[in-house]
Scaffold this motif. Sequence first.
Motif, mmCIF file in Angstrom:
data_model
loop_
_atom_site.group_PDB
_atom_site.id
_atom_site.type_symbol
_atom_site.label_atom_id
_atom_site.label_comp_id
_atom_site.label_asym_id
_atom_site.label_seq_id
_atom_site.Cartn_x
_atom_site.Cartn_y
_atom_site.Cartn_z
ATOM 1 N N ASN A 404 0.853 -1.049 0.326
ATOM 2 C CA ASN A 404 0.017 -0.441 0.182
ATOM 3 C C ASN A 404 0.413 1.257 0.308
ATOM 4 O O ASN A 404 0.058 2.045 -0.822
ATOM 5 N N ALA A 405 2.136 1.378 0.720
ATOM 6 C CA ALA A 405 2.444 2.529 0.799
ATOM 7 C C ALA A 405 3.032 1.914 -0.744
ATOM 8 O O ALA A 405 3.702 3.726 -1.078
ATOM 9 N N LYS A 407 1.876 1.801 -2.972
ATOM 10 C CA LYS A 407 1.158 2.018 -3.915
ATOM 11 C C LYS A 407 0.430 3.370 -4.048
ATOM 12 O O LYS A 407 0.383 4.188 -5.078
ATOM 13 N N ASP A 432 5.240 6.007 5.527
ATOM 14 C CA ASP A 432 5.472 6.883 3.979
ATOM 15 C C ASP A 432 5.173 8.147 3.702
ATOM 16 O O ASP A 432 4.747 8.648 4.415
ATOM 17 N N ILE A 435 0.495 10.149 -0.853
ATOM 18 C CA ILE A 435 -0.409 10.930 -0.628
ATOM 19 C C ILE A 435 -1.667 11.175 0.963
ATOM 20 O O ILE A 435 -2.564 12.102 0.792
ATOM 21 N N GLY A 436 -1.442 10.251 1.642
ATOM 22 C CA GLY A 436 -1.957 10.764 2.816
ATOM 23 C C GLY A 436 -3.781 9.990 2.541
ATOM 24 O O GLY A 436 -3.876 9.748 1.459
ATOM 25 N N ILE A 437 -4.516 9.480 3.746
ATOM 26 C CA ILE A 437 -6.180 9.988 3.837
ATOM 27 C C ILE A 437 -6.919 10.430 4.860
ATOM 28 O O ILE A 437 -6.553 11.242 5.495
ATOM 29 N N ILE A 445 -11.610 2.433 6.396
ATOM 30 C CA ILE A 445 -10.305 1.730 5.655
ATOM 31 C C ILE A 445 -10.077 0.683 6.006
ATOM 32 O O ILE A 445 -9.815 -0.461 4.837
ATOM 33 N N LYS A 451 -12.396 0.715 -0.930
ATOM 34 C CA LYS A 451 -11.139 1.434 -1.603
ATOM 35 C C LYS A 451 -11.997 3.092 -1.713
ATOM 36 O O LYS A 451 -13.236 3.035 -2.023
ATOM 37 N N TYR A 457 -8.006 9.424 -6.217
ATOM 38 C CA TYR A 457 -6.894 8.227 -5.466
ATOM 39 C C TYR A 457 -6.657 7.447 -7.364
ATOM 40 O O TYR A 457 -7.087 6.518 -7.801
ATOM 41 N N LEU A 465 -9.057 -5.023 -0.282
ATOM 42 C CA LEU A 465 -8.796 -5.815 0.712
ATOM 43 C C LEU A 465 -8.129 -5.293 1.157
ATOM 44 O O LEU A 465 -7.748 -6.475 2.029
ATOM 45 N N GLY A 466 -6.677 -4.979 1.091
ATOM 46 C CA GLY A 466 -5.289 -5.277 1.561
ATOM 47 C C GLY A 466 -5.799 -5.100 3.402
ATOM 48 O O GLY A 466 -4.762 -6.184 3.927
ATOM 49 N N LEU A 467 -6.740 -3.854 3.287
ATOM 50 C CA LEU A 467 -6.072 -3.499 4.832
ATOM 51 C C LEU A 467 -7.222 -4.201 6.040
ATOM 52 O O LEU A 467 -7.052 -4.383 6.807
ATOM 53 N N SER A 468 -8.623 -4.423 5.298
ATOM 54 C CA SER A 468 -9.087 -5.344 5.837
ATOM 55 C C SER A 468 -8.474 -6.968 6.510
ATOM 56 O O SER A 468 -8.868 -7.584 7.697
ATOM 57 N N SER A 491 1.025 8.448 5.629
ATOM 58 C CA SER A 491 0.476 8.316 6.545
ATOM 59 C C SER A 491 1.720 6.610 6.926
ATOM 60 O O SER A 491 3.308 5.750 6.722
HETATM 61 P P1 ADP Z 1 -6.137 -1.398 -1.499
HETATM 62 O O1 ADP Z 1 -6.249 -2.470 -2.469
HETATM 63 O O2 ADP Z 1 -7.288 -0.830 -2.338
HETATM 64 O O3 ADP Z 1 -5.223 -0.929 -1.176
HETATM 65 P P2 ADP Z 1 -7.001 -2.212 1.113
HETATM 66 O O4 ADP Z 1 -7.903 -2.697 1.675
HETATM 67 O O5 ADP Z 1 -5.312 -1.950 1.113
HETATM 68 O O6 ADP Z 1 -7.052 -1.733 -0.370
HETATM 69 O O7 ADP Z 1 -6.726 -0.134 1.530
HETATM 70 C C1 ADP Z 1 -8.387 0.727 1.537
HETATM 71 C C2 ADP Z 1 -7.742 2.573 0.941
HETATM 72 O O8 ADP Z 1 -7.176 3.053 1.832
HETATM 73 C C3 ADP Z 1 -6.879 2.559 -0.019
HETATM 74 O O9 ADP Z 1 -7.706 2.479 -0.959
HETATM 75 C C4 ADP Z 1 -6.807 3.341 0.229
HETATM 76 O O10 ADP Z 1 -7.362 4.311 -0.343
HETATM 77 C C5 ADP Z 1 -6.076 3.795 1.170
HETATM 78 N N1 ADP Z 1 -4.939 3.389 1.760
HETATM 79 C C6 ADP Z 1 -4.207 2.233 2.200
HETATM 80 N N2 ADP Z 1 -2.818 2.373 2.544
HETATM 81 C C7 ADP Z 1 -2.763 3.413 2.310
HETATM 82 C C8 ADP Z 1 -1.847 4.550 2.328
HETATM 83 N N3 ADP Z 1 -0.315 4.075 2.741
HETATM 84 N N4 ADP Z 1 -1.088 5.975 2.110
HETATM 85 C C9 ADP Z 1 -2.550 6.143 1.406
HETATM 86 N N5 ADP Z 1 -4.350 5.521 1.524
HETATM 87 C C10 ADP Z 1 -3.828 4.598 1.918
#
Ligand code: ADP
Length: 641
Positions: A404-405, A407, A432, A435-437, A445, A451, A457, A465-468, A491
């Motif tokens: 994610n960082a 991405k 990282d 762009i921040g959140i 999130i 997303k 973005y 799904l990554g963060l869940s 972030s």
């Molecule tokens: P995705 O596959 O979309 O990255 P995640 O569940 O990992 O799904 O993250 C959910 C959302 O949180 C992302 O779509 C993104 O907008 C935001 N996000 C996650 N990590 C970061 C980060 N390091 N910096 C900025 N935004 C983030």
Amino acid sequence: MHDKLRILLVEDSEDDAMLLLHHLRKGGYTIDYKRVETAESMAVLLKEDEWDIVLSDYVMPHFNGLDALMMLKESGHDVPFIIISGTIGEEIAVEAMKSGAHDYLMKDHLTRLIPAIERELREAKSRAERKQAENQLRILSRAVDQSPAMILITDTDGAIDYVNPKFTEVTGYSSMEAIGKNPRILNSGKMAESFFKEMWETISTRKTWSNEMINKKKNGVLYWASTSISPIVDKNGIITHYVGLSEDISEKKKIEEELIIAKERAEESDRMKTAFLHNISHEIRTPMNSIVGFSDLLVSNFDNKENLEQFSQIIKQRSSDLLEIINSILDIATIESGQLPVRLGNCNLQDVFEDLSHFFGEYQQRTGKQSIEFIINSLPVASDFVIRTDAVKLKQIFINLITNAFKYTKSGRIEAGCKLEDDYHLQFYVSDTGIGIPKDAQKSIFERFVKLNPEHYTLQDGTGLGLSIVKELTEMLGGTVWFESEPGKGSTFFFNIAYEMVLSTPHPKSASTDSKNELFKNYTILVVEDDPGNTLFLNHLLSGLGFTVVYTQSGMEAVDLASKLPIDLVLMDIALPDISGYEATRLIKEQNQNLKIIAQTAYATQEDIQKSFDSAFDDHISKPYNLNKLLPILKKHLKLK
Ligand code: ADP
């Protein structure tokens, strides 16, 4: 003209009876009578028939008036009993009246007979009516007392006149406390003034008002009540009271609310799943389009080396994007089905960080993100730091956060690291300069399929799904995940995990990824693989590195070859035509405990990887893999620098 009079005549003299009847007929009565002169026949008639009046002589040869009176009383009939006697003295008359006779007359003074009968019939009627009313009142009072609903009666000013026991049971106010007060004692403050206004307007126009409301008990606890209030009017139609019937429906409301929430959740989850399917479908189609399109171009550009290289590069890149999507879906499906057990094992932090360093070194190249500085800030003692945790899950949490960082960062720096939080928790972080959140999105999130709005973005698509997955995995490891973020600045995601220190073991020196043919020329690798394409690929790769490659597609043959040939390492597929890779590995290890066996399989779920580690395998590599992934593993297990 009177109604027909049913008379039980207790009289031994036929003549006297006739005389009496004559009097009565003269008085306008139609008569239906029976005459008795013994107790036995009176008993029969009292049982068999209904009577309006008993007229009884006092002295008879076999019976007397007082006994007849007793019999009547015992029978339970409340019928007027008049003694008509020729001889009754004053004393006896008084005794008879005391015993319950309604009147007494002399046979030779029958002028009082008709008025006496009329009076007694009237009184008997009003006694019967009173009795019936009393009976009804008793039933009503019992019903009100035992009513499962609260009952409250107020006067027209709204002062409480009556509350039933259920009211006391529910509200906590005794009738002493409630009577005289206004039902406002139940006011919770949760209902609008207009609610009560509408109630008064309804009941003062003599209509019944019904609604559900939140009330307050004496102890301050709120409850839901379903209430109906009706006016009580007198015979002139004037409202004298109001009666309120009310039921505590808090339980029902709770269930109702839970159902609504469950329904909303189900709908939300449905919406999210649909949205997710659209996303996934879009995301699978996007790389697939490139793969299919460029594969066609490959064929038509067969002679153009430059194009070939460029197209294969695109195909490769798109394929790994596709793989990432499939892996995420698999992970979430496994977590959702509860089939991802935590497998604790000894985990060397140095190994974890080295793996991450290799993984992201390759990732940066693949995604063209070499300009971003990537730093791993491990514990100073990480090389000796062996803890008990689920290393596979720990790595996956990191991989998701660092991916994610990358991405969401265009330029700057990404740092991953670790510090001791307390004796039982390690704290990890990934920061990282991306762009921040945005603040409004920070709550959501970690939710599945979330997303952020792609308008903001555009850097990279994701699956949401990554963060869940990170959240679930961290919780499985006994920790939590959180983050700090400033839009535009970057972030930092933190997670801690519960750990247990393990006595440290010496750590092998880390392997370099350089490939030198010379290095491998004395080593023989047994490839157990039943897919001809993969065999060709591995043969090509390994021979290219200088290895001697022995190949079989049968598990049993692999066991045989391993016992006969000087094999240094085995690359073992899991699904084989005869016995499974797990079984073959177990049999080889029985003969040669030290021979390193690496599982290489397309079963790429976390559970499969863990299963490989749990069985006799020394390591695991998921298909598809390339030289960058394979080489460090070969070097590690062959103990080469
Ligand atoms: P995705 O596959 O979309 O990255 P995640 O569940 O990992 O799904 O993250 C959910 C959302 O949180 C992302 O779509 C993104 O907008 C935001 N996000 C996650 N990590 C970061 C980060 N390091 N910096 C900025 N935004 C983030």
